[in-house]
Structures are given as C-alpha cells and as structure tokens.
Design an enzyme around this catalytic site. Structure first.
Site, PDB file in Angstrom:
ATOM      1  N   GLU A 152       0.670  -1.277  -0.257  1.00 45.29           N
ATOM      2  CA  GLU A 152       0.207  -0.043  -0.246  1.00 45.29           C
ATOM      3  C   GLU A 152       1.035   1.224  -0.218  1.00 45.29           C
ATOM      4  O   GLU A 152       1.693   1.326   0.552  1.00 45.29           O
ATOM      5  CB  GLU A 152      -0.952  -0.118   1.433  1.00 45.29           C
ATOM      6  CG  GLU A 152      -1.750   1.463   1.244  1.00 45.29           C
ATOM      7  CD  GLU A 152      -2.160   0.989   2.723  1.00 45.29           C
ATOM      8  OE1 GLU A 152      -3.100   2.191   3.254  1.00 45.29           O
ATOM      9  OE2 GLU A 152      -2.285   0.884   4.015  1.00 45.29           O
TER      10      GLU A 152
ATOM     11  N   LYS B  93     -10.049   2.416  -2.634  1.00 51.09           N
ATOM     12  CA  LYS B  93     -10.447   1.921  -1.681  1.00 51.09           C
ATOM     13  C   LYS B  93     -11.505   2.291  -1.201  1.00 51.09           C
ATOM     14  O   LYS B  93     -11.823   2.986  -1.265  1.00 51.09           O
ATOM     15  CB  LYS B  93      -8.917   2.987  -0.667  1.00 51.09           C
ATOM     16  CG  LYS B  93      -9.137   1.547   0.783  1.00 51.09           C
ATOM     17  CD  LYS B  93      -8.660   1.913   1.961  1.00 51.09           C
ATOM     18  CE  LYS B  93      -8.878   1.388   3.290  1.00 51.09           C
ATOM     19  NZ  LYS B  93      -7.493   1.883   4.382  1.00 51.09           N
TER      20      LYS B  93
ATOM     21  N   CYS C  70      -5.371  -2.368   2.594  1.00 50.68           N
ATOM     22  CA  CYS C  70      -5.362  -2.604   3.926  1.00 50.68           C
ATOM     23  C   CYS C  70      -5.842  -2.957   5.210  1.00 50.68           C
ATOM     24  O   CYS C  70      -6.359  -4.566   4.582  1.00 50.68           O
ATOM     25  CB  CYS C  70      -5.095  -1.568   5.362  1.00 50.68           C
ATOM     26  SG  CYS C  70      -4.585  -0.943   6.817  1.00 50.68           S
TER      27      CYS C  70
END
Length: 436
Positions: free
Chosen positions: A196, A259, A310
């Site tokens: 990430e 995301k 994540c």
C-alpha cells in the site's frame, strides 16, 4: 483511543447481560443463547456504519487449527466464533450442574439440561465440523488444479513510517522497490506486488515517476500491482483516493481500484462537523480521502483478481463481493508500519487466512514492514516474511477454477440467523413473563 475503547467494550458489556436475561427458565436457552448472542454482536460490530471494526473476532484464534476452521466456507468467521462459545458454554454448564445448584432470583431451581445431552450434542457438532474440515483439506490436496499457476513476487520494502513521505527520501524509496523488483523478475514472474502506498507519490500526476514505473514493468516482463495516491476532479474540487494500480508489461494498460472501506481517523475524520478540533493520525498533511465505489476486478493472463487495501481484508462481506464479481484470487496490499513491533501485524495476517477459506481463493499479501505472505484456499500460510526486514518472496498460486462457496453466494446468512434466533428468544421470554 478512549472513544474506541468505550465503543468496543459495549459489545462485551451487552454479552455479559443478555444471556442471563434470556435463560432464566430454559436449560436449552442457557446452553445455546450465549453463542447466538456473541455471534450476533460480532455481526453488529462488523456491520455498524462508520465505527464497524471486526478486528480480532473470536474465531480468528483458531486460524492455525485448519481442521476446525474449514466450515467457514459455509458460515464465515461467525460460525467459528459460534462454535467456540458453544463448546465453552457446554463446559460451564457441566461444571455448574455437577457442583452447583443454579437458582433464579425467586430461589427456584432452574430447569437444566442433563450432562449426557450436553456432551453428546456438543461432541456431535464438534465432530461434524472437524470431519468436514478434514474432508475439505483432503479434497484440496488430492484434486489437481484446473487453473494455470500464476507466479507472484511480493516486495517488502520496509520503509520507515517517519521517512515515507519525506521528499528527500522519495528517490531512495523508489529505488529500493525498483532494485528488488528487477531481482525478483529474474525468477520469471507473472505478477509483482508492492505494498500500500509503496509509491510515495501521486501516480497520475508525478510524470517522472510514472514513466519509471512503466520502464520497470517493461524490464521485469510481469504485471505490477502497487499502491499509490490518486485523484480526480469533481465539481471543481480535487478528490483524493488511496488506490491500487495494475500496470501491464507493455505499459499500454493500467487499471485502478480506489479503496472502498476507509480507516476512520486514519484516512478521514468522521463527524468532523461536530469535532472540528480532531485531525487525522496520518502524516503528510493529505486531505480526507474519498471512498471508492466499484469492486474492481482486474485481469491478467493467468486469471482475474481483486485488490484489498490495508484493513479492508478484515471485512468478510467486502471480500466476497470481489469474488462474486469474478475474482479468482485476491491481493492484499498494506502498510502495517503503524503497528510497530506489536501483535497487530500477526493478527492482521491471521484474519486474511479466513478470507481465503470463506471464498476458497488464494490470497497474496504484500506489507511494507511485514508480514507479507502467500495463503492457499485452505487458509494455510504457504510462505511468509518476518516483520521489519527488507526482503521479497515468491511462489505459485492457482486461481479458483470452480464455482463459488456457500458463503460467497449467500454471505452472512448464518450470522443473520443467529440474530433472528436471539430475537425469538427475547420475544418468547417477554411473552412468557406477561402470561405469568
């Protein structure tokens, strides 16, 4: 931190109260209700808007006991938590019935459920779950894969958190990933994965580095997945996203995933209008990120994949949506440097294993400071790195070739059934009290 502790403790507080409220008269309810209530609360903790945080659900404690956790492809992680509480309820009631004489508030002996019935029922459930698990593991081991293997390299840069966004360190960071990528490419990689925000720049705006990314993919000969900031203009304002990009070796195509499930107080500040003095915990002065909308499935010659950024990987329903959309394997990119040398990095990868089981897909995970790893569809961690080391690993994965699991198709139906039965218990008790 105080708000988080108070919020998460509420679920435990509710669990300590409700079983006693439900099970005043029924021995069967005394046995079953704790598991139903705990599972229902885990679902609420996952699904509650904004503050949903299903970190460390009870079922994850069994992630290394592969024979126990395989039925998660039917019930999800909630079924494992249910089983743990049910077995512990059995042990408690056996002790209670043996040495105690349970009475209600009026002094009347409570109706119980006999020890033989408890033992037989619990053992039958446990044997059924373990038998199913052994059967599923054996099927995976004995059945040849119909898919072509995809060779994947995971790059773990181990970039210090306090230097990650320092402009003077930007070139060094990029060169670290470049050198390890080219070293890995000598093994003939189909896909290479960076963590990430491994690229500490905006891929769409920093032309110098974006050109270098294209050069790396061309030289490596494999597809590259990496995390980076991205933006788009909407109604005269710039929207920022935490994104993952897939770049092809010929540099002609790239696909972006934004995301979807952002970290409260990390990537945006919820209720900022009411708490204007609260700021994000992230570094770099970046404005609040926007939520992505699409469960983007990317395609490489070896199969279709979804990317989880994540802690998105701890949300079962989010992961299953990618698989429902056609993903044959999943990629998790993360930066766990925030956790330091705590148990959190180990907890994080343990939760990834259940997503693999629930959907019967392999998952590869690249983490900035570790733990990076390759997980097969039975939840076994095939390869993993240590934390806070600069390294890379590689291995072959076999994308899912057959149909969806029960969990992938129907989602949290088991957990919702637990909620329904919990409500039924309450309604029955209220009705019974009114009749009396």
């Amino acid at each position: 931190l105080t708000l988080m502790a108070i919020t998460l403790s509420v679920y435990i507080a509710i669990f300590t109260v409700l079983p006693n409220s439900i099970s005043i008269r029924s021995g069967f309810a005394r046995w079953l209700s704790p598991a139903l209530i705990w599972t229902s609360l885990e679902l609420v903790r996952t699904r509650i808007p904004i503050l949903g945080f299903p970190w460390g659900s009870l079922g994850y404690s069994q992630f290394k006991t592969l024979s126990i956790v395989q039925f998660a492809d039917i019930t999800g992680i909630y079924g494992i938590s249910f089983l743990i509480v049910l077995i512990n309820s059995t042990i408690y009631l056996i002790i209670e019935n043996r040495w105690l004489e349970p009475r209600d508030m009026l002094g009347t002996v409570k109706s119980g459920i006999s020890n033989p019935k408890l033992i037989i029922s619990s053992l039958a459930i446990l044997i059924l779950c373990v038998g199913y698990g052994l059967w599923r593991i054996n099927i995976y081991k004995s059945m040849p894969s119909l898919a072509t293997p995809v060779r994947v390299a995971l790059i773990q840069g181990n970039i210090e958190q306090d230097q990650k966004w320092v402009p003077a360190y930007q070139e060094k960071t990029f060169n670290i990933y470049k050198d390890m990528t080219l070293a890995a490419s000598k093994k003939g990689m189909d896909m290479i994965v960076w963590p990430e925000t491994a690229a500490p720049f905006n891929f769409q705006r920093e032309k110098k580095y974006s050109r270098q990314i294209f050069d790396i993919t061309k030289e490596s000969g494999g597809y590259l997945i990496f995390g980076s900031l991205s933006n788009k203009y909407d109604s005269g304002r710039i929207q920022m996203f935490n994104s993952a990009f897939l770049v092809s070796p010929d540099s002609k195509i790239f696909v972006k995933y934004d995301k979807i499930h952002l970290v409260p107080f990390g990537e945006y500040v919820p209720f900022h209008r009411f708490f204007p003095f609260v700021d994000k915990l992230v570094e770099g002065g970046i404005e609040d990120f926007e939520e992505g909308k699409d469960y983007t499935v990317m395609t490489i010659p070896g199969g279709r994949l979804g990317v989880l950024i994540c802690y998105e990987v701890i949300f079962p329903d989010l992961v299953r949506r990618f698989v429902r959309n056609g993903a044959q394997f999943m990629v998790n990119i993360t930066n766990d440097a925030w956790y330091g040398r705590s148990a959190a990095s180990y907890q994080h990868i343990s939760m990834v294993t259940l997503r693999a089981i629930e959907n019967r897909v392999p998952i590869v995970r690249a983490a900035n400071t570790g733990i990076s790893g390759i997980i097969d569809p039975t939840g076994r961690i095939v390869k993993e790195t240590d934390i806070f080391v600069r390294t890379w690993i590689y291995g072959d994965i076999f994308p899912k070739a057959s149909g969806d699991t029960f969990f992938t198709t129907y989602g949290d139906i088991f957990a919702y059934t637990c909620v329904f039965l919990t409500v039924v218990f309450f309604v029955t008790i209220v009705y019974d009290k009114r009749r009396r």
